[in-house]
Design a protein around this motif. Structure first.
Motif, PDB file in Angstrom:
ATOM      1  N   ASN A   1       0.502  -0.916  -0.125  1.00  0.00           N
ATOM      2  CA  ASN A   1       0.447   0.068  -0.126  1.00  0.00           C
ATOM      3  C   ASN A   1       1.275   1.109   0.042  1.00  0.00           C
ATOM      4  OD1 ASN A   1      -2.960  -1.327  -0.257  1.00  0.00           O
ATOM      5  ND2 ASN A   1      -2.813  -1.465   2.359  1.00  0.00           N
ATOM      6  N   LEU A   2       0.113   2.045  -0.676  1.00  0.00           N
ATOM      7  CA  LEU A   2       0.883   3.699  -0.535  1.00  0.00           C
ATOM      8  C   LEU A   2       0.603   4.703   0.557  1.00  0.00           C
ATOM      9  CD1 LEU A   2       2.913   5.418  -2.085  1.00  0.00           C
ATOM     10  CD2 LEU A   2       1.367   6.039  -3.132  1.00  0.00           C
ATOM     11  N   ALA A   3       0.785   4.886   1.433  1.00  0.00           N
ATOM     12  CA  ALA A   3       0.233   6.024   2.026  1.00  0.00           C
ATOM     13  C   ALA A   3      -0.868   6.937   1.430  1.00  0.00           C
ATOM     14  CB  ALA A   3       0.968   6.928   2.705  1.00  0.00           C
ATOM     15  N   LYS A   4      -1.662   7.317   2.564  1.00  0.00           N
ATOM     16  CA  LYS A   4      -2.483   8.478   1.745  1.00  0.00           C
ATOM     17  C   LYS A   4      -1.989   9.536   0.905  1.00  0.00           C
ATOM     18  CE  LYS A   4      -7.161   5.552   2.583  1.00  0.00           C
ATOM     19  NZ  LYS A   4      -7.662   5.216   4.046  1.00  0.00           N
ATOM     20  N   ASP A   5      -1.487  10.001   1.813  1.00  0.00           N
ATOM     21  CA  ASP A   5      -0.773  11.855   2.307  1.00  0.00           C
ATOM     22  C   ASP A   5       0.415  11.091   2.414  1.00  0.00           C
ATOM     23  OD1 ASP A   5      -0.122  13.624   2.091  1.00  0.00           O
ATOM     24  OD2 ASP A   5      -0.752  14.102   4.448  1.00  0.00           O
ATOM     25  N   ALA A   6       1.263  10.574   1.156  1.00  0.00           N
ATOM     26  CA  ALA A   6       2.831  10.351   0.999  1.00  0.00           C
ATOM     27  C   ALA A   6       3.476  11.368   1.778  1.00  0.00           C
ATOM     28  CB  ALA A   6       3.196   9.696  -0.026  1.00  0.00           C
ATOM     29  N   PRO A   7       3.483  12.565   1.258  1.00  0.00           N
ATOM     30  CA  PRO A   7       4.103  13.557   0.823  1.00  0.00           C
ATOM     31  C   PRO A   7       4.345  14.654   2.808  1.00  0.00           C
ATOM     32  CG  PRO A   7       3.158  14.249  -1.000  1.00  0.00           C
ATOM     33  CD  PRO A   7       2.522  12.890  -0.290  1.00  0.00           C
ATOM     34  N   HIS A   8       3.149  13.789   3.465  1.00  0.00           N
ATOM     35  CA  HIS A   8       3.017  13.725   4.726  1.00  0.00           C
ATOM     36  C   HIS A   8       4.639  13.028   5.174  1.00  0.00           C
ATOM     37  CE1 HIS A   8       2.235  15.366   8.633  1.00  0.00           C
ATOM     38  NE2 HIS A   8       1.783  14.164   9.180  1.00  0.00           N
ATOM     39  N   VAL A   9       3.728  11.684   5.024  1.00  0.00           N
ATOM     40  CA  VAL A   9       4.385  10.453   5.656  1.00  0.00           C
ATOM     41  C   VAL A   9       5.887  10.561   5.497  1.00  0.00           C
ATOM     42  CG1 VAL A   9       4.545   8.529   6.232  1.00  0.00           C
ATOM     43  CG2 VAL A   9       2.689   9.569   5.423  1.00  0.00           C
ATOM     44  N   ILE A  10       6.800  11.443   4.251  1.00  0.00           N
ATOM     45  CA  ILE A  10       8.156  11.387   3.750  1.00  0.00           C
ATOM     46  C   ILE A  10       8.338  12.908   4.841  1.00  0.00           C
ATOM     47  CG2 ILE A  10       9.683  12.015   2.242  1.00  0.00           C
ATOM     48  CD1 ILE A  10       7.778  10.583   0.357  1.00  0.00           C
ATOM     49  N   SER A  11       7.259  13.506   4.968  1.00  0.00           N
ATOM     50  CA  SER A  11       7.862  15.146   5.924  1.00  0.00           C
ATOM     51  C   SER A  11       8.067  13.841   7.423  1.00  0.00           C
ATOM     52  CB  SER A  11       6.942  15.653   6.018  1.00  0.00           C
ATOM     53  OG  SER A  11       7.311  16.576   6.867  1.00  0.00           O
ATOM     54  N   SER A  12       7.397  12.644   7.700  1.00  0.00           N
ATOM     55  CA  SER A  12       8.031  12.630   9.393  1.00  0.00           C
ATOM     56  C   SER A  12       8.778  11.662   8.999  1.00  0.00           C
ATOM     57  CB  SER A  12       5.845  12.148   9.216  1.00  0.00           C
ATOM     58  OG  SER A  12       4.861  13.075   9.366  1.00  0.00           O
ATOM     59  N   VAL A  13       9.254  10.874   8.882  1.00  0.00           N
ATOM     60  CA  VAL A  13      10.050  10.330   8.694  1.00  0.00           C
ATOM     61  C   VAL A  13      11.041  10.839   8.255  1.00  0.00           C
ATOM     62  CG1 VAL A  13      11.457   8.794   7.135  1.00  0.00           C
ATOM     63  CG2 VAL A  13       9.009   8.457   6.903  1.00  0.00           C
ATOM     64  N   ARG A  14      11.246  11.864   7.456  1.00  0.00           N
ATOM     65  CA  ARG A  14      12.623  12.725   7.943  1.00  0.00           C
ATOM     66  C   ARG A  14      13.050  12.981   9.231  1.00  0.00           C
ATOM     67  NH1 ARG A  14      11.434  14.641   1.872  1.00  0.00           N
ATOM     68  NH2 ARG A  14      12.686  13.459   0.626  1.00  0.00           N
ATOM     69  N   GLN A  15      11.717  13.592   9.487  1.00  0.00           N
ATOM     70  CA  GLN A  15      12.090  13.823  10.943  1.00  0.00           C
ATOM     71  C   GLN A  15      12.039  13.038  12.013  1.00  0.00           C
ATOM     72  OE1 GLN A  15       8.347  16.547  11.409  1.00  0.00           O
ATOM     73  NE2 GLN A  15       7.939  17.656   9.658  1.00  0.00           N
ATOM     74  N   VAL A  16      11.736  11.999  11.964  1.00  0.00           N
ATOM     75  CA  VAL A  16      11.951  10.913  13.191  1.00  0.00           C
ATOM     76  C   VAL A  16      13.894  10.136  12.861  1.00  0.00           C
ATOM     77  CG1 VAL A  16      11.790   8.866  14.039  1.00  0.00           C
ATOM     78  CG2 VAL A  16       9.549   9.982  13.089  1.00  0.00           C
ATOM     79  N   VAL A  17      13.275  10.667  12.337  1.00  0.00           N
ATOM     80  CA  VAL A  17      15.688   9.864  11.647  1.00  0.00           C
ATOM     81  C   VAL A  17      15.603  11.047  11.977  1.00  0.00           C
ATOM     82  CG1 VAL A  17      17.188  10.176   9.993  1.00  0.00           C
ATOM     83  CG2 VAL A  17      14.883   8.971   9.391  1.00  0.00           C
ATOM     84  N   LYS A  18      16.060  12.411  11.507  1.00  0.00           N
ATOM     85  CA  LYS A  18      16.542  13.966  12.447  1.00  0.00           C
ATOM     86  C   LYS A  18      16.778  13.665  14.011  1.00  0.00           C
ATOM     87  CE  LYS A  18      15.924  17.225   9.014  1.00  0.00           C
ATOM     88  NZ  LYS A  18      15.975  18.562   9.109  1.00  0.00           N
ATOM     89  N   LYS A  19      15.514  14.135  14.222  1.00  0.00           N
ATOM     90  CA  LYS A  19      15.559  13.681  16.011  1.00  0.00           C
ATOM     91  C   LYS A  19      16.953  12.110  16.516  1.00  0.00           C
ATOM     92  CE  LYS A  19      11.842  11.672  18.112  1.00  0.00           C
ATOM     93  NZ  LYS A  19      10.409  11.158  18.559  1.00  0.00           N
ATOM     94  N   ASN A  20      15.793  11.352  15.728  1.00  0.00           N
ATOM     95  CA  ASN A  20      16.679   9.936  16.056  1.00  0.00           C
ATOM     96  C   ASN A  20      19.116  10.558  15.839  1.00  0.00           C
ATOM     97  OD1 ASN A  20      14.849   7.601  17.968  1.00  0.00           O
ATOM     98  ND2 ASN A  20      13.839   8.456  15.735  1.00  0.00           N
ATOM     99  N   ILE A  21      18.772  10.811  15.391  1.00  0.00           N
ATOM    100  CA  ILE A  21      20.365  11.113  14.383  1.00  0.00           C
ATOM    101  C   ILE A  21      20.534  12.155  16.231  1.00  0.00           C
ATOM    102  CG2 ILE A  21      21.636  12.093  13.566  1.00  0.00           C
ATOM    103  CD1 ILE A  21      20.675  11.045  11.076  1.00  0.00           C
ATOM    104  N   ARG A  22      20.071  13.000  16.194  1.00  0.00           N
ATOM    105  CA  ARG A  22      20.783  14.045  17.478  1.00  0.00           C
ATOM    106  C   ARG A  22      20.898  13.102  18.715  1.00  0.00           C
ATOM    107  NH1 ARG A  22      15.876  17.698  16.540  1.00  0.00           N
ATOM    108  NH2 ARG A  22      16.177  17.674  14.401  1.00  0.00           N
ATOM    109  N   ARG A  23      19.874  12.506  18.897  1.00  0.00           N
ATOM    110  CA  ARG A  23      19.597  11.285  20.172  1.00  0.00           C
ATOM    111  C   ARG A  23      20.362  10.304  20.503  1.00  0.00           C
ATOM    112  NH1 ARG A  23      14.031   8.084  20.342  1.00  0.00           N
ATOM    113  NH2 ARG A  23      12.952  10.490  20.734  1.00  0.00           N
ATOM    114  N   GLN A  24      21.341  10.032  19.112  1.00  0.00           N
ATOM    115  CA  GLN A  24      22.009   8.906  18.987  1.00  0.00           C
ATOM    116  C   GLN A  24      23.369  10.028  19.034  1.00  0.00           C
ATOM    117  OE1 GLN A  24      21.551   6.803  14.937  1.00  0.00           O
ATOM    118  NE2 GLN A  24      19.903   5.929  16.421  1.00  0.00           N
ATOM    119  N   GLY A  25      24.136  11.004  18.691  1.00  0.00           N
ATOM    120  CA  GLY A  25      24.544  11.689  19.309  1.00  0.00           C
ATOM    121  C   GLY A  25      25.014  12.502  19.869  1.00  0.00           C
ATOM    122  N   VAL A  26      23.675  12.042  20.909  1.00  0.00           N
ATOM    123  CA  VAL A  26      24.344  13.093  22.409  1.00  0.00           C
ATOM    124  C   VAL A  26      24.544  11.818  22.785  1.00  0.00           C
ATOM    125  CG1 VAL A  26      22.481  13.768  24.236  1.00  0.00           C
ATOM    126  CG2 VAL A  26      22.211  14.402  22.525  1.00  0.00           C
TER     127      VAL A  26
END
Length: 72
Positions: free
Chosen positions: A45-70
C-alpha cells in the motif's frame, strides 16, 4: 509527487534501517499501527498522504540521529 508503492517502501525502509529502529518502533514514532507500516514497507500500500509521511519520516530520522549523537 508521484511515487509508486515500491519507491515509497524503499524510502521508508532505508530511513528506518539508517537509525537501527524496528518496524514497530518506527510505526510508533510515525503514529501509525504496525500493520499499516508493514504494508507500506512491503510495498503493498502507498500512504494516502505520502508527502506528509515522508516529511514525518525525515523528522523521526533527524530526531533519532540527534539522540544517538548525544549518547555516542
Amino acid at each position: 509527487m508521484n511515487l509508486t508503492a515500491q519507491e515509497f517502501a524503499d524510502f521508508i525502509r532505508h530511513h528506518r534501517l539508517s537509525i537501527h529502529m524496528s518496524r514497530k518502533q518506527f510505526a510508533e514514532e510515525l503514529g501509525v499501527k504496525k500493520i499499516t507500516y508493514d504494508q507500506w514497507e512491503q510495498g503493498r500500500n502507498l500512504a494516502k498522504d505520502a508527502p506528509h509521511v515522508i516529511s514525518s519520516v525525515r523528522q523521526v530520522v533527524k530526531k533519532n540521529i540527534r539522540r544517538q549523537g548525544v549518547h555516542s
